[in-house]
Design a protein around this motif. Structure first.
Motif, mmCIF file in Angstrom:
data_model
loop_
_atom_site.group_PDB
_atom_site.id
_atom_site.type_symbol
_atom_site.label_atom_id
_atom_site.label_comp_id
_atom_site.label_asym_id
_atom_site.label_seq_id
_atom_site.Cartn_x
_atom_site.Cartn_y
_atom_site.Cartn_z
ATOM 1 N N PHE A 183 -47.658 22.134 -46.973
ATOM 2 C CA PHE A 183 -46.538 22.220 -46.042
ATOM 3 C C PHE A 183 -45.337 21.460 -46.604
ATOM 4 O O PHE A 183 -45.499 20.424 -47.256
ATOM 5 N N ASP A 184 -44.150 22.011 -46.362
ATOM 6 C CA ASP A 184 -42.913 21.389 -46.813
ATOM 7 C C ASP A 184 -42.547 20.283 -45.820
ATOM 8 O O ASP A 184 -41.769 20.494 -44.874
ATOM 9 N N GLU A 185 -43.131 19.112 -46.038
ATOM 10 C CA GLU A 185 -42.990 18.017 -45.072
ATOM 11 C C GLU A 185 -41.533 17.569 -44.930
ATOM 12 O O GLU A 185 -41.090 17.216 -43.827
ATOM 13 N N ALA A 186 -40.786 17.565 -46.017
ATOM 14 C CA ALA A 186 -39.397 17.105 -45.958
ATOM 15 C C ALA A 186 -38.556 18.000 -45.051
ATOM 16 O O ALA A 186 -37.780 17.515 -44.221
ATOM 17 N N ARG A 187 -38.715 19.319 -45.182
ATOM 18 C CA ARG A 187 -37.924 20.247 -44.365
ATOM 19 C C ARG A 187 -38.436 20.282 -42.926
ATOM 20 O O ARG A 187 -37.656 20.474 -41.994
ATOM 21 N N ILE A 188 -39.735 20.104 -42.738
ATOM 22 C CA ILE A 188 -40.276 20.045 -41.382
ATOM 23 C C ILE A 188 -39.691 18.851 -40.642
ATOM 24 O O ILE A 188 -39.353 18.932 -39.455
ATOM 25 N N ALA A 189 -39.544 17.716 -41.344
ATOM 26 C CA ALA A 189 -39.014 16.504 -40.722
ATOM 27 C C ALA A 189 -37.569 16.683 -40.266
ATOM 28 O O ALA A 189 -37.112 15.994 -39.334
ATOM 29 N N GLU A 211 -40.105 18.672 -34.263
ATOM 30 C CA GLU A 211 -40.164 17.223 -34.105
ATOM 31 C C GLU A 211 -41.538 16.821 -33.548
ATOM 32 O O GLU A 211 -42.024 17.362 -32.564
ATOM 33 N N GLY A 212 -42.169 15.873 -34.195
ATOM 34 C CA GLY A 212 -43.480 15.409 -33.751
ATOM 35 C C GLY A 212 -44.644 16.149 -34.380
ATOM 36 O O GLY A 212 -45.801 15.736 -34.233
#
Length: 390
Positions: free
Chosen positions: A203-209, A215-216
């Motif tokens: 998962f693209d954690e940076a873009r998800i953040a 959110e969350g």
């Protein structure tokens, strides 16, 4: 016991056989790992003689031995290497040997899918399948001899990519274009029989953040959801194969209820004109490795069902929720024409929306799915995310 095509050699210079681990024995070692000179070899007894026995030996490594020992890889898979030796020995002296190239010792390999220990049942024949989250292996005339036609390779890779994106996408990423945050790493394709294996999702954690809508949402929750999607797929695959085995066909109700599942498999179950006679599906649920073999009537029945459901009526309905049935896992909407429709989705998806209080009377929704006209109340099997309009 010797292979006819190759000469028998007597001057062995590889060193003595020093057994490091016996994996299976019956009146002596049958399958074992040994250090021979600078090489670590896996030995498997293939025949017995009066003074010495015949063993097939191939180079091995810790990954292969561990997978074999743990019931994740078949004995055939562990022995199916680019080269090997047929050795006549009493485990003290080597009386003779043959050097064999890939394909020359196929008749010496054990039966496919058989684990070293019977308690493991059917297991994969390749390390790629053994270590994958989910994998498809295609077997048939089109992929023999370690070569695959480009058209077959391209089609199956595209079909596999489409399947992974649809069948394993976490629920939290099904809205809008959030699917682009999801991907999987692929194991290197194996061409001797075409194996496409996906490792754990990424998962693209940076873009998800950076996404307000997500959110969350954390990677741990997404991994859990992807695993649940995989288990749901595996359960449906087993139900499909069981119904075919029991009745020889798939019922119309089953095809309607599981249209999404069957559509997601499109292209991965080969038709008769593809020169692929069998597909093996492997799934790792985190605790156990599961294997299913789809061939013969099972394969043809699924392909026929996929062709039939292409003509199903797919519609998008807009209406207001007038009833939520938690016991059945369904809800009813009423459209502008006052027509009522029962809406059905996978139970896990319904529970998640219901727990988040997303489904309630008076809420306006837009839904797409397989539509069935009925006398009293229509029915829609939801295919895709629900759009909430208020």
């Amino acid at each position: 016991m010797w292979v006819d095509a190759e000469p028998i050699q007597r001057d062995w210079h590889g060193g003595e056989i020093r057994i490091s681990e016996v994996l299976y024995e019956f009146e002596g070692p049958v399958v074992f790992v040994a250090r021979v000179g600078f090489n670590e070899l896996l030995f498997a007894k293939r025949d017995e003689g009066e003074l010495a026995d015949f063993f097939l030996a191939v180079e091995t490594n810790d990954r292969i031995v561990a997978a074999l020992r743990q019931g994740k890889l078949s004995l055939r898979g562990a022995l199916d290497r680019p080269e090997g030796w047929l050795i006549e020995t009493d485990l003290r002296t080597i009386n003779g040997f043959q050097s064999l190239a890939e394909g020359q010792f196929d008749d010496l390999l054990p039966q496919p899918k058989i684990a070293l220990y019977s308690r493991y049942g059917l297991v994969p024949d390749t390390l790629e399948q053994a270590e994958a989250f989910i994998a498809f292996r295609f077997v048939g005339a089109a992929v023999q001899g370690g070569q695959v036609p480009l058209s077959v390779l391209q089609d199956k890779i595209n079909d596999f990519a489409a399947f992974v994106k649809k069948a394993l996408l976490p629920q939290a990423l099904m809205t809008g274009r959030d699917y682009r945050f999801f991907d999987v790493e692929m194991a290197e394709p194996k061409f001797s029989s075409l194996v496409l294996a996906a490792k754990k999702p990424t998962f693209d954690e940076a873009r998800i953040a950076l996404s307000r809508r997500l959110e969350g949402v954390n990677p741990e929750a997404l991994n859990l959801q992807a695993g649940n999607q995989g288990r749901e797929f595996w359960g449906l695959l087993n139900r499909t194969l069981e119904q075919i085995d029991q009745t020889g066909e798939l019922s119309q109700d089953f095809k309607i209820e599981n249209q999404i599942f069957l559509t997601n498999l499109k292209g991965l179950i080969p038709s008769d004109d593809e020169n692929l006679s069998r597909v093996e599906v492997t799934f790792n649920d985190g605790m156990n490795l599961h294997t299913a073999i789809i061939e013969g009537n099972q394969r043809r029945t699924i392909v026929a069902a996929q062709a039939e459901i292409e003509g199903f009526d797919v519609r998008t309905l807009v209406g207001v929720i007038i009833e939520v049935n938690g016991v059945a896992g369904t809800f009813i909407i009423k459209d502008m024409a006052e027509r009522q429709t029962t809406c059905v989705m996978p139970r896990a998806d319904f529970n998640e929306l219901d727990d988040d209080n997303q489904l309630y009377r008076g809420r306006q929704v837009s839904i797409t799915g397989i539509f069935t006209r009925r006398t009293r109340r229509d029915k829609l099997w939801i295919d895709g995310p629900i759009a909430f309009l208020n």
